[in-house]
Design an enzyme around this catalytic site. Sequence first.
Site, PDB file in Angstrom:
ATOM      1  CE  LYS A 112      -4.415  -1.983   1.947  1.00 46.37           C
ATOM      2  NZ  LYS A 112      -5.064  -2.180   3.142  1.00 46.37           N
ATOM      3  CE  LYS A 195      -5.837  -8.554  -1.173  1.00 41.85           C
ATOM      4  NZ  LYS A 195      -5.895  -8.318   0.176  1.00 41.85           N
ATOM      5  CE  LYS A 198     -12.390  -3.816   2.061  1.00 35.68           C
ATOM      6  NZ  LYS A 198     -13.143  -4.353   2.875  1.00 35.68           N
TER       7      LYS A 198
END
Length: 336
Positions: A112, A195, A198
């Site tokens: 991230k 994967k 969202k």
Amino acid sequence: MKRILSGIQPTAESLHLGNYLGAVKQWVELQEGNDAFYCIVDLHALTIETEPAALRRRTLASAAQLIALGLDPKRCTLFIQSHLSEHNQLGWIFECITGFGEASRMTQFKDKSQKSGADRTVVGLFTYPMLQAADILLYQANKVPVGEDQRQHIELTRDLAQRFNSKYGDTFTVPEAHIMKASAKINDLQDPTAKMSKSAASNAGVIDILDSADVNAKKIKSAVTDTGKEVKFDEKSKPGISNLLTIHSSLSGKSIAELENEFIGKGYGDFKSAVAEVVTEYFAPVKVKAEELLKDEVGLIEILREGAEKARVVANRTLKSTYDALGLVPGKQFLP
Ligand code: TYM
């Protein structure tokens, strides 16, 4: 009875299929015969800047979906993380026993922070796993039902529990990750080696459980497959078909072998239609129930507040023994 704890971030309007098959389906099963605590981790969601109205809406929508999917507030403790200050208080303690290098090795942080760059990465993203450890250890959880992507965070939680126990005396139960092998990682329909998430760049490969039957059927029918013809489970050479087989099997209860048999001689088109039907039938009543629950916002908030009061009894006790173990002079914040 075993103690269970897990959490989900309210970062989207709808849960996706990965959340359900990787985690929430197990949460529902583990309510039976265990003392289960499930937490909507709204404080963790603050690591991504969100419009306040959206955060509020998503928090309540998550609660409604969890209940609609089968969590029963009478059989488990469902609550919102920010309703208990104990999570932040214990989180700080873990920040004080986690090494900088250790925290820097968390792959979710690395991914991230790399995406947004160092200047735009908030410190909360770095300390995120210590707050997660607090979520788990406050409840003396034995098992933590999660998807594969959370394994490293649970490992860190175990390390922190063991480290604290050996320095300051037995205070925390060392938890185990409860990861279902078959559905631990549901993949993106457009990129079946990544994967389902969202935060994916495009929503085309993500099945939101609250989306309409049409939207989801369309996404499933355009799922990326391979140039072959056979419906066979082979994650290496047929990741797309294997992912769809996992999804069908997890929702229909049919085994992968049964499905492979059923689709011998049929094409990918037929198989995709069958997957679309299973998915849309499974979630249609969930959508209705979730919408119904959201109509009574006051009632829903009351359920969550009651959950928080049940959670507080356990969390407050653990925080007190932690403070005692550390030599902090006890204040008046502890329940009698
Ligand atoms: P979150 O909100 O990203 O996801 C919630 C749960 O869904 C699982 N999951 C998946 N499983 C299989 N395939 C996928 N594609 C997939 N995508 C998501 C996740 O593994 C997770 O179990 N850090 C956690 C939230 C958290 C937590 C906790 C979890 C905070 N405190 C304490 C357990 C215990 C997270 O971001 O989950």
